[in-house]
Each structure stands twice: as C-alpha cells, then as structure tokens.
Motif scaffolding. Sequence first.
Motif, PDB file in Angstrom:
ATOM      1  N   SER B 326       0.821  -1.213   0.000  1.00  8.68           N
ATOM      2  CA  SER B 326       0.000   0.000   0.000  1.00  8.68           C
ATOM      3  C   SER B 326       0.849   1.254   0.000  1.00  8.68           C
ATOM      4  CB  SER B 326      -0.929   0.013   1.216  1.00  8.68           C
ATOM      5  OG  SER B 326      -0.184   0.197   2.400  1.00  8.68           O
ATOM      6  N   LYS B 327       0.251   2.308  -0.484  1.00  7.55           N
ATOM      7  CA  LYS B 327       0.826   3.641  -0.307  1.00  7.55           C
ATOM      8  C   LYS B 327      -0.265   4.573   0.188  1.00  7.55           C
ATOM      9  CE  LYS B 327       1.510   6.987  -3.348  1.00  7.55           C
ATOM     10  NZ  LYS B 327       0.399   7.946  -3.459  1.00  7.55           N
ATOM     11  N   SER B 453      -7.576   2.134  -6.320  1.00  8.37           N
ATOM     12  CA  SER B 453      -7.046   3.494  -6.296  1.00  8.37           C
ATOM     13  C   SER B 453      -8.117   4.493  -6.691  1.00  8.37           C
ATOM     14  CB  SER B 453      -5.873   3.591  -7.289  1.00  8.37           C
ATOM     15  OG  SER B 453      -5.410   4.918  -7.395  1.00  8.37           O
ATOM     16  N   GLY B 525       3.429   3.570  -7.098  1.00  8.82           N
ATOM     17  CA  GLY B 525       2.909   2.520  -6.221  1.00  8.82           C
ATOM     18  C   GLY B 525       2.998   1.146  -6.866  1.00  8.82           C
TER      19      GLY B 525
END
Lengths: 168, 734
Positions: B326-327, B453, B525
């Motif tokens: 994850s980011k 996202s 990402g």
Amino acid sequence: MIILDVNGKMHTLDVSPDTPLLYVLRNDLGLNGPKFGCGLGQCGACTVLMDGTAVLSCLMPVARAAGHKIVTLEGLGSPGKPHPLQRAFIKEQAAQCGYCSNGMIMKSKELLDHSPDPTEEEIRNALASNLCRCGTHNNIIRAVRRAAREMKPRELKPRDMKPGELKR
Amino acid sequence: MTGPLLTRRQFGKSLAGIVVAFTLAPELAWPAESGLPGSLGAAPLLDAWLRIDPDGKVTIFTGKVEIGQGALTALAQIAAEELDVSLVAIHMVSGHTGLTPNEGYTSGSRSIEESGTAIRFACAEARQLLLGQASARLGLPLAGLKTAAGTVTAAGGRKLSYGQIAQGGLFHREATARVTPKPAAGHKIVGTSVPRLDIPAKVTGDASYVQDLRLPGMAFGRIVRPPGPGFRLQTVDVEAARRLPGVLAVVRDGSFLGVVAQREEQAVRAREALLQSAKWSEIADLPEADRIHAWLKAQPGEVALVSEKSSATAAPVVRRLEATFSKRYTAHASLGPSCAVARMKDGKLRVWSHSQGVYPLRDSLAAVLKLDPKNVVVSHVEGAGCYGHNGADDVALDAALLARAVPGRPVQVQWMRDDEFAWEPLGSAMVMQLSAGLAADGSVVEWRHELWSNVHSSRPGRAGGANLLAAWHLAAPSAPAQGLSGGEDRNAVPLYDFPNQKVIRHLIKEMPLRTSALRTLGAYGNVFALESFLDELAIAAGADPVEYRLRYIKDPRARAVIEMAAVKSGWKPGFRSDGLHGRGFGFARYKNQACYVACVADVMVDRQTGRVRVTRVVAAADAGQIINPKGLEMQIEGGIIQSASWTLMEAVSFDRARVTSRDWDSYPILTFPEVPKVEVHLIDRPDEQPLGSGEASSGPAAAAIANAVSNALGRRVRHLPLDPGWIKDAIGKP
C-alpha cells in the motif's frame, strides 16, 4: 518612516513596522531574490543576510531590519557579473525549478564567510533547514564546494578555469 | 445564502461495472491521429512553430512549458541543431493561448517526444525552404549551398542571412515532414550538456517566476478556504474586513471567500481577520486515515481487466505466494505555493499562470466565468517546481474571481503554505494485492496484480464540469468533471514475460480527498509493489534478484540497463546483510514505453529508532537518443531523491474532517543531511527515438530502497512510507 540599508543603498519606506521584511524587499524594492515559500520560517526560500548573518525575511518585521545591513541575492552579483557562488551554481547546473536557489546561495554565503573550506558534511549541515523539492541537493553541494575552491586567495594558484567559462 | 455544496459525492455517481481495457489509456486523449510526427499533427503549419525576424532572431513556439525539468533548453537545442543557428539566436515562446500550438498538457514525460519531434521536423523543413529560397535568389544550384550560424553560403562565398530570406510568409505552409532531420552522427548541439538557459537569471534574482511579475497598478489577493472539504461558509464579517487598511475588495460567493488589498501583507492580514470571523458548517465524514486502505477496498469500484494472458504450456505451479502492498496519499509539496496574476478589463480576462496546460485552463476558466474563450488569454510563466497537477490551475481561477472585483487592475494571488498543503490535489492512496504461482525451479508461471485506487488525473479541461477548486465553492457551483482513468494501472502490467498474467484495476470514484496527477501517476505505487514482490519471489526461489529479473526479460535495452546498474554498483549475488546495512534492486520502463531505469540502493537502518537512511543510489538509464546528458541526469537524480523522500517519510495526514498536514513540520521531506549520494549512468542510443525521462526513476528508486530495507531487516515492509513505525513493527515481529 523606516530607513533600510539594502545592498548598500538606503531606502526610506512608509510601511507598517510589523510588515515582514520579505514583502518590503519584493514589493517595495522590486527584488526577486528572496522568495515566499512558507511564511513560517521552515523552508529557507526567503533567506537574506543581515549584517552577514542569514535570516528568514518572511518572519522578520521590517522595523527590526532597520539600522542593519541587508544583502539579498541581487546584492551578491548579477547575470553579467555573478558572485563566485552564483557562478558555481550556474557551472554545476545546481537548479531545477530554482525556487530554492536564493536560500541555498545566501545560506552558503554565510557558511563560506565563516568557513572558507567546508567539508561536504559541513555543507549538508549548514543547509539542513533549506528545503529543495526537485532533488538538486548533490549539485548544490558540488556548487558550494566549487565556489569555495574558486574563492580561495589568488596567490594559491591561478584560477583553474578554462577560457570562456565565464561567458554569458 | 450558501449554494449547494458539491463534494466528492458527485465523483461517485456512476455505478460499478466491468470495463475491459487492453491498452494503457493515455493521460489525455491527445494528439489527434494524423500522419505528421509528434505534435505537428495538432498544428501542421510551419509558422506555428517558428519565425525568423529580419535581424536573424529565431523564435520557437512550443505548447510545452518549463516546469523545472529543463524542457525549454532541450527544445531550443533541437531547433538550433536542425536550423544551423547558434543557441543564443533562439528565443523560446511557450504555453501561450493565441501564440503557441495547443499541445495539451506538459505531462506524462512527453515534451521531447511530442514537441521535440514537431520542432525537429519543422526546423528541418524550414532549413530546406531557406536553402531553396537562397538558391532561387542567388541563381545557384542547391547542391553548392551550405548553412551555418543562420546564414546560407554559396561555394563562391556569396551569402544570405536567414533574416534576409525568411520573409514574406515563407513558413506559412503546412509541414510535409518529408525533409529528413539530421542524422545523430552529424549533431553538434543535440547530445551535449548545454547549460540550462534559465539558470543564470534564477540564481541572480532576475525575474523568473509568476511570483516575480509586477504589473502597473497590481493589487494582491489572498483566499480564505474552508477548513476541509465538507465545510460550507455560514457567516463572516465581511464589513469588518473591508475596513482594514489597504483592503480594496472582499469577495464572497457561496463558500468562496477572498480579499484584494493594495499591499501583500494587508491581504494576508485581512485573510487572517476573515478566518477569525468565519463560521462554517461541518461535515466530518472522511474515512479514518489509518483505515484508508481497507476503506478503498470496501468501495464499489469500476473494475477493469487491464491485461490478461495465458499459456497452455507453462510448467505446473508447485507453490503460491501472495502479498498486499500500500501507499498513502502524497503531496506535490512544491516549494513555492501556487500563484497567478489575473486582470479583468472590458469583459476580457488575461491570466498569467504556471499551469501545465494553458489551453485547457483557458477553456475551464471561460466556462466557470461564463466568458467566450476568445476573450480569455492565458500565458505560462514559471512557478516553483511542478511535479504534476498542483494548485496552479486553481489559483488562476481564484485570481480571476478576485480580479473581477477590481476591474482593470491586475491581481496577484499566491496561496499561503497551508492553502497548498490542504487543497492541492494529491497522489492517491493505493492498495496493490499481488500473487504468484512458482514452478518447481522457482520461476514465475502465474502472476496476478490487482489494485485499488482513486483517479490519478482530474485536471481542468475535461467535459461535463469544472475541475477548478473555487468553482465547487461558488453560490452557483460547477460540478467537478469526471477524472480520466487509466493512470491507476500505470506500470502495473509487468514488463517481465510471465506465461500467465492478469492485471485488474479497481477505480474508486468516491474521493475522500481530491486526487490527481502526481509524478508517475500510479506507476510509483505499482512499481514499488511489483518489484518488491518479485524480490520476495526471488528470495523464495533462492535466486539472486538481478538474475531472477533477467530470466523474464528479452528486450536487450532493458537487460543492458539492469546489467549496467548491477555492474556500476558492484552488485554481488548472495549479499548478506549485517542487520543494519541493506542493498536492493529495482527496475522499470516508465509506462512500459518510455525511459528504462534500474536502481541499486544502499540503506542503513537504525534499529533503535526505526529510521532508515538511504546512503547511496546507483542508477542506469536508457532514454533513447539523449538531447542533453546533464539535463537527463538531473531528471533521473531528482526523481530518485524525491522518491527517497516519498518512500521514507511522506504521507498526508487527515482527521475525519480535514487535512492536518499543513506545513513542513507536519509534512516533512528529505533534507540535506539525509539525501543519498547518487550516481547516474546513461546509455545513449543516438539512433533511437528520445524517450520521456522525467518520471522514469521514481518507481525503480522506491523499489530499490524497499528491497534494501527488507534486505537489511530480513523482513519485508510492504507499506509506504517506510517510516519508523513500520520498521520497528517489522523488527519486533518474531
């Protein structure tokens, strides 16, 4: 009235004494060097020299600058006659967007005035509170080292520059 | 009376559905298909690209703009090379509605590919026209004529300057692109490290930025934003603010609130007074920051199968692995807050802006302000470093709204630091769930990458609404336009040749915080996740990460970059960490079609504090033909250092109602003592197409750092940023 000594010239200004020095330099004196970055003293973009000490002009009330010698980026040199630090920033291409350059150069000027031959670590520490977002740090370090070399007293060696290097 | 508040809800109206998209969508559907190369297709007239004055001055027009990446210098090099003029004879005009071609946005690392190609072909053809004209005038055959330094010279010494020949509409004709540009072997200016044209002014205090623009009678404006996205303005003491020294106008329109003053500090003080007296209604319905990834996965998304392939002959799977990465939300955090100058006079709007797309901005401004686009002129003036869609466009509308209140006077508006941090569009938080099936020899036979996202592009200029912040706050608001999807899965499709693979995108349209283009869009990402997971597989297979990558790559250019990074960094298979030092590898070809970059990162972990220091990054890059080696090196190095900052420390923080990281203390970035040493090695391919490089190193650098951290710890950290919390958590695990 406030009398301000900026880059060796005296200016008489009719401004509120608590006006941040930054706005006076930019808007009353038409200087572009010092930049508004945060207005919070966190980024260094607005740095100027006051009696040789690097100060943050976004936090400094103009009244406190009266009676002191203020030097901005423009006071160091011009495109036609750059200061060795400015020349070194050009030579090392030490700018991407360039918005932080003012603070980097003014802070480095203070450093070199006190420590003419700084180590890389000393440069990093001196510039620790000056932010750069483009990732130009290593070029800036190289530029400061180059300026330090070139500002050494002339008797040490002839300038180690090639002909045409100063050409604009 | 306040208008209806339009929030992110409008973004989420369309129902979840399945869309199958087999190709990578471009960030903007531009340029139009045509037979002409680069941006010539969009603006085929030669004089749209160049003009030569009688005194020999050459003006090059480009729709691309300087955003700190050195584009204008590189484009000038290309023009000078093809025309046979010196670089100092070139004057660049960029990003001006009415003067320059419309090249959409300066984004996606496409300036050299699009504008550079157009300028190259236009200038090659222009030089041929100059030769033809000289031949006619001198009555001499073409074959005996040469060009150099802006002059045509005949064998006998007779000369004509370009300035003498290039008149009478010589370039007012459609490009044919049939004149072949110079071969790389003959280049004298392209391929050299010409110093950036803009740096001398920037380091000596000459006016360089829109912030430095000072027009006669210019006033200063500031904006009073709501505390967060769910707030609307109830009451405010406008009259008290109007009585403050220097205040020329207070503009209130719905929840939009701003002030114009004679002096800048007066505008700042009036803003503070308005902030004090403003009363807002509050909707605190943002997801919990710490649960943002679970929240994203729980939303109904628009699901797309991005890529799928299968092989009937692949080896059987004997082992399966799976991991989730994850980011968090990240900020552009340009060093200078966004700024614009606007002047409204006789129904005509003039705007100076550091927008990446002056034409789309013009059209959006015209739509919001109900003006004919013909009566709006937007020109580009540089701002602080730009890494995507920051506040540049928004502040242009702010300035225009304030300029309406003081007709005839230019108004400069610069956002305060907290305006920028709280309201700039962010790089989206993302979840990447990867799984793989390995054969008996440890090789990958099945690969699956599924991602969640928000959109990575919600720039102005899209139909169906206005993507300008203030437009949503007006009493008669405009709805936000749908973002452009596609950037979420950028670089999610592996460049590696796995026999079976599937890439699935979940586009979450509900936006808790506004997101848009930040350098690389989703690629940062995705590359972090893909390259981290591949590293895990290599370790599981007992293979060296570099050798393991090379197993799946045939493209010789990709292999060369990977091998060069390994050699130059002194990569040795079987490197064992002492628990403090780690080394990692990362590779990607940006968008799978632009510049190739491989990175090796060395890190040091402080096991007490959990802090990671990146000590060195060695990179290799292949951007095809190199226009300016130093410029390319700076783009690669800058991307690496910025990525190190994103990867180690950056996350936008927020509570249930507002962004809470609003200054450099609460959103720290990498500082001088923490910056790694960087070595960039370039592979020049003079006979290949130049490839976009501005975003190429961010993903590989993040992956190399993450892999180095895992190497040091002996444990995998899969969540960005790799801050002390995650590091100590990993160390503490049994």
